[in-house]
Write an enzyme that holds these catalytic residues in place. Structure first.
Site, PDB file in Angstrom:
ATOM      1  N   SER A  20       0.943  -1.243  -0.028  1.00 48.39           N
ATOM      2  CA  SER A  20       0.025   0.098  -0.086  1.00 48.39           C
ATOM      3  C   SER A  20       0.859   1.234  -0.078  1.00 48.39           C
ATOM      4  CB  SER A  20      -0.911   0.029   1.262  1.00 48.39           C
ATOM      5  OG  SER A  20      -1.629  -1.091   1.168  1.00 48.39           O
TER       6      SER A  20
HETATM    7  N1  SAH Z   1       0.396  -5.303   4.183  1.00 46.74           N
HETATM    8  C1  SAH Z   1       0.929  -5.973   2.718  1.00 46.74           C
HETATM    9  C2  SAH Z   1      -0.127  -5.616   1.715  1.00 46.74           C
HETATM   10  C3  SAH Z   1      -0.385  -6.490   0.647  1.00 46.74           C
HETATM   11  S1  SAH Z   1      -1.492  -6.443  -0.242  1.00 46.74           S
HETATM   12  C4  SAH Z   1       2.355  -5.472   2.683  1.00 46.74           C
HETATM   13  O1  SAH Z   1       2.829  -4.670   3.447  1.00 46.74           O
HETATM   14  O2  SAH Z   1       2.846  -5.719   1.388  1.00 46.74           O
HETATM   15  C5  SAH Z   1      -2.888  -7.277   0.298  1.00 46.74           C
HETATM   16  C6  SAH Z   1      -2.552  -8.794   0.526  1.00 46.74           C
HETATM   17  O3  SAH Z   1      -3.671  -9.759   1.017  1.00 46.74           O
HETATM   18  C7  SAH Z   1      -2.030  -9.410  -0.638  1.00 46.74           C
HETATM   19  O4  SAH Z   1      -1.047 -10.005  -0.651  1.00 46.74           O
HETATM   20  C8  SAH Z   1      -3.259 -10.819  -0.996  1.00 46.74           C
HETATM   21  O5  SAH Z   1      -2.394 -11.883  -1.299  1.00 46.74           O
HETATM   22  C9  SAH Z   1      -3.520 -10.972   0.630  1.00 46.74           C
HETATM   23  N2  SAH Z   1      -4.732 -11.614   0.797  1.00 46.74           N
HETATM   24  C10 SAH Z   1      -5.893 -11.281  -0.026  1.00 46.74           C
HETATM   25  N3  SAH Z   1      -7.000 -12.119   0.499  1.00 46.74           N
HETATM   26  C11 SAH Z   1      -6.647 -12.914   1.624  1.00 46.74           C
HETATM   27  C12 SAH Z   1      -6.940 -13.901   2.380  1.00 46.74           C
HETATM   28  N4  SAH Z   1      -8.259 -14.147   2.206  1.00 46.74           N
HETATM   29  N5  SAH Z   1      -6.421 -14.221   3.276  1.00 46.74           N
HETATM   30  C13 SAH Z   1      -4.901 -13.922   3.648  1.00 46.74           C
HETATM   31  N6  SAH Z   1      -4.191 -13.066   2.542  1.00 46.74           N
HETATM   32  C14 SAH Z   1      -5.137 -12.384   1.628  1.00 46.74           C
END
Ligand code: SAH
Length: 203
Positions: free
Chosen positions: A55
């Site tokens: 993000s």
């Molecule tokens: N906080 C992360 C942001 C990643 S974007 C960072 O600092 O990089 C959001 C993430 O949520 C993605 O990696 C995606 O694979 C994950 N995601 C989406 N749905 C999910 C679920 N049901 N359970 C676990 N992770 C999930």
């Protein structure tokens, strides 16, 4: 943009010092692909592979502020991040709350494996490769829960509020809003902040 400039921007946006210090102490370039290193300190989202993004720093700083850890951040609290992706936010949480036990749940294996490697020196972080759609009941309850991908409906979030301690706080995107839920005597107080974009939570 240089790191100093990003830090200066966060300062000008009025974020508290302890949050700014966390951004200053975690190298964002470690969490993004090598060829994008030059953009590490842009105040924008960046791809982390597997069609996912880390993000925008402003959005993260805002969500971390809503998490309300300032008064308890030196305590032995438990924090859950659902959608821990690259691990960058886990690293920020670890700097914010050095005594906490921090759990990251990530559904995409390559991302969870990469983040485990990058964060191997962070002893208070545990990363689990599975869907967090039902939270992480095994280690519940948590003082704080941060959801980093967007649920299309609040009912999805409602299913994990039972994993929140009394006086606990949950922050999650729902659609294009960020929702903050505060638990008090089993009642939830809700605030909504519209105008954000996130990758979807896989349901
Ligand atoms: N906080 C992360 C942001 C990643 S974007 C960072 O600092 O990089 C959001 C993430 O949520 C993605 O990696 C995606 O694979 C994950 N995601 C989406 N749905 C999910 C679920 N049901 N359970 C676990 N992770 C999930």
């Amino acid at each position: 943009m240089y790191k100093e400039q990003l830090i200066e921007n966060l300062r000008n946006q009025g974020f508290p010092l302890f949050i700014i210090e966390a951004f200053a102490s975690v190298p964002r370039e470690l969490f993004i692909p090598k060829n994008l290193e030059q953009y590490a300190y842009e105040d924008s989202p960046l791809p982390i592979g597997e069609k996912q993004t880390i993000s925008q720093p402003y959005t993260m700083a805002f969500m971390l502020s809503l998490l309300g850890v300032e008064k308890i951040r030196k305590n032995k609290i438990k924090i859950l991040e659902i959608g821990s992706g690259s691990g960058y936010v886990l690293a920020l949480l670890s700097k914010l709350c050095p005594q906490a036990k921090i759990f990251g749940v990530e559904i995409i294996r390559t991302l969870s494996e990469n983040s485990k490697q990058i964060l191997s020196n962070y002893k208070n972080i545990k990363i689990i490769n599975k869907s967090g759609i039902l939270g992480l009941p095994d280690s519940a309850p948590y003082d704080r829960i941060l959801v980093s991908a967007s649920a299309h409906n609040i009912s999805i979030i409602d299913k994990i509020t039972n994993q929140l301690k009394d006086k606990g706080i949950l922050v999650s995107p729902v659609g294009n809003s960020i929702i903050q839920l505060k638990k008090h005597n089993n009642k939830l107080e809700k605030k909504e902040f519209p105008g954000f974009a996130f990758v979807p939570l896989v349901e």
